[in-house]
Design a protein around this motif. Structure first.
Motif, PDB file in Angstrom:
ATOM      1  N   GLU A  17       0.709  -1.156   0.097  1.00 22.00           N
ATOM      2  CA  GLU A  17       0.060   0.081  -0.018  1.00 22.00           C
ATOM      3  C   GLU A  17       0.839   1.008  -0.066  1.00 22.00           C
ATOM      4  O   GLU A  17       0.456   2.098  -0.722  1.00 22.00           O
ATOM      5  N   LYS A  18       1.852   1.350   0.631  1.00 19.81           N
ATOM      6  CA  LYS A  18       2.895   2.541   0.767  1.00 19.81           C
ATOM      7  C   LYS A  18       3.494   2.828  -0.822  1.00 19.81           C
ATOM      8  O   LYS A  18       3.596   3.713  -1.113  1.00 19.81           O
ATOM      9  N   SER A  19       3.870   1.602  -1.339  1.00 18.38           N
ATOM     10  CA  SER A  19       4.121   1.595  -2.919  1.00 18.38           C
ATOM     11  C   SER A  19       2.950   2.175  -3.591  1.00 18.38           C
ATOM     12  O   SER A  19       3.376   3.012  -4.607  1.00 18.38           O
ATOM     13  N   GLN A  20       1.797   1.794  -3.406  1.00 23.79           N
ATOM     14  CA  GLN A  20       0.609   2.527  -4.180  1.00 23.79           C
ATOM     15  C   GLN A  20       0.614   3.794  -3.890  1.00 23.79           C
ATOM     16  O   GLN A  20       0.319   4.614  -4.927  1.00 23.79           O
ATOM     17  N   ILE A  21       0.778   4.163  -2.666  1.00 21.51           N
ATOM     18  CA  ILE A  21       0.417   5.754  -2.111  1.00 21.51           C
ATOM     19  C   ILE A  21       1.615   6.382  -3.032  1.00 21.51           C
ATOM     20  O   ILE A  21       1.257   7.547  -3.553  1.00 21.51           O
ATOM     21  N   LEU A  27       1.857  10.278  -9.866  1.00 20.48           N
ATOM     22  CA  LEU A  27       0.985  10.385 -10.825  1.00 20.48           C
ATOM     23  C   LEU A  27       0.189  11.817 -10.629  1.00 20.48           C
ATOM     24  O   LEU A  27       0.117  12.449 -11.477  1.00 20.48           O
ATOM     25  N   ASP A  28       0.106  12.264  -9.455  1.00 25.95           N
ATOM     26  CA  ASP A  28      -0.562  13.562  -9.058  1.00 25.95           C
ATOM     27  C   ASP A  28       0.419  14.683  -9.401  1.00 25.95           C
ATOM     28  O   ASP A  28       0.337  15.543 -10.093  1.00 25.95           O
ATOM     29  N   GLN A  29       1.950  14.260  -9.345  1.00 25.23           N
ATOM     30  CA  GLN A  29       2.835  15.200  -9.630  1.00 25.23           C
ATOM     31  C   GLN A  29       3.064  15.349 -11.145  1.00 25.23           C
ATOM     32  O   GLN A  29       3.071  16.340 -11.649  1.00 25.23           O
ATOM     33  N   ILE A  30       2.713  14.161 -11.842  1.00 25.84           N
ATOM     34  CA  ILE A  30       2.814  14.147 -13.260  1.00 25.84           C
ATOM     35  C   ILE A  30       1.704  14.943 -13.950  1.00 25.84           C
ATOM     36  O   ILE A  30       1.615  15.909 -14.842  1.00 25.84           O
ATOM     37  N   SER A 137      -9.920  -8.754   1.890  1.00 25.02           N
ATOM     38  CA  SER A 137     -10.187  -7.785   2.891  1.00 25.02           C
ATOM     39  C   SER A 137     -10.248  -6.367   2.067  1.00 25.02           C
ATOM     40  O   SER A 137      -9.177  -6.361   1.203  1.00 25.02           O
ATOM     41  N   GLU A 138     -10.907  -5.490   2.444  1.00 21.39           N
ATOM     42  CA  GLU A 138     -10.861  -3.964   2.001  1.00 21.39           C
ATOM     43  C   GLU A 138      -9.573  -3.307   2.340  1.00 21.39           C
ATOM     44  O   GLU A 138      -9.124  -2.550   1.599  1.00 21.39           O
ATOM     45  N   ALA A 139      -8.996  -4.000   3.556  1.00 21.94           N
ATOM     46  CA  ALA A 139      -7.810  -3.334   4.114  1.00 21.94           C
ATOM     47  C   ALA A 139      -6.689  -3.816   3.231  1.00 21.94           C
ATOM     48  O   ALA A 139      -5.559  -3.061   3.076  1.00 21.94           O
ATOM     49  N   LEU A 140      -6.783  -4.883   2.497  1.00 20.72           N
ATOM     50  CA  LEU A 140      -5.713  -5.323   1.545  1.00 20.72           C
ATOM     51  C   LEU A 140      -5.919  -4.835   0.060  1.00 20.72           C
ATOM     52  O   LEU A 140      -6.437  -5.593  -0.616  1.00 20.72           O
ATOM     53  N   THR A 141      -5.495  -3.873  -0.134  1.00 20.18           N
ATOM     54  CA  THR A 141      -5.866  -3.091  -1.503  1.00 20.18           C
ATOM     55  C   THR A 141      -5.001  -3.613  -2.517  1.00 20.18           C
ATOM     56  O   THR A 141      -5.477  -3.570  -3.730  1.00 20.18           O
ATOM     57  N   ASN A 142      -3.839  -4.258  -2.622  1.00 26.35           N
ATOM     58  CA  ASN A 142      -2.950  -4.527  -3.444  1.00 26.35           C
ATOM     59  C   ASN A 142      -2.895  -6.009  -3.482  1.00 26.35           C
ATOM     60  O   ASN A 142      -1.875  -6.678  -3.786  1.00 26.35           O
TER      61      ASN A 142
END
Length: 197
Positions: A17-21, A27-30, A137-142
């Motif tokens: 999840e940290k990697s996804q963030i 992407l926001d910076q791009i 689980s929704e907590a495990l997004t990746n």
């Protein structure tokens, strides 16, 4: 099949999840850079038009001075004009360099967009005959929980390259998931891995 502690699994998911963030921030910076790029292009076009007009005016003034003044005066005026042309040339070179830098940002954004449309790789750790939704689980997004008839496959991680997925698989094998293997997906469907090691 080896047993993994829930804390270890949650730690793995937190890392993912940290990697996804981080990816989302990039992407926001791009997107922010893209907006700046559009503004800069407009400013550059306005500046280029003004530069062309100014250079045409300087050229006309120089031609006029050459025709009216004496030979000595003409040389001095030409030197002044050459100095101002050197300044404009330097400015033009700086604009070209900035344009090249912005082109690199644009190329990076286009490459990222291309990768999003391509195949992703994930490490499958388990498959079930029945739908075991408690693992998704929704907590495990990746994680991926995909139906591959007649099984439901449970995979960890989303990777752009096969090498990244294989490295993650080795880490999982080292902590006890000896049956883990790399699977590839495109548009949410399982596809064959072309370049397997």
């Amino acid at each position: 099949m080896p047993f993994i502690e829930e804390n270890d699994l949650l730690d793995l998911h937190k890392d993912i999840e940290k990697s996804q963030i981080i990816n989302e921030r990039l992407l926001d910076q791009i997107k922010f850079k893209n907006k700046d790029l559009k503004k800069f292009k407009i400013q550059r076009n306005i500046f280029a038009g003004a530069t062309v007009l100014f250079l045409a005016w300087i050229f006309g003034v120089t031609l006029y001075n050459v025709g009216v003044r004496t030979s000595n005066s003409n040389q001095n005026n030409i030197l002044v004009s050459i100095d101002s042309l050197d300044a404009w040339k330097t400015r033009n070179d700086n604009l070209k360099m900035q344009n090249q830098e912005l082109s690199l940002v644009k190329e990076f954004y286009l490459a990222k967009e291309f990768l999003e449309k391509e195949t992703i790789y994930s490490v499958q750790v388990k498959s079930f005959v029945e739908n075991n939704a408690a693992l998704a689980s929704e907590a495990l997004t990746n994680t991926l929980f995909v139906k591959t008839n007649p099984f439901y496959a449970y995979s960890l991680g989303n990777f752009e390259t096969l090498e990244e997925a294989q490295t993650f698989r080795k880490q999982l094998v080292n902590i006890g998931f000896s049956d883990a293997f790399v699977a590839s997906y495109k548009d949410g469907k399982r596809v064959k891995i072309e370049a397997a090691n």
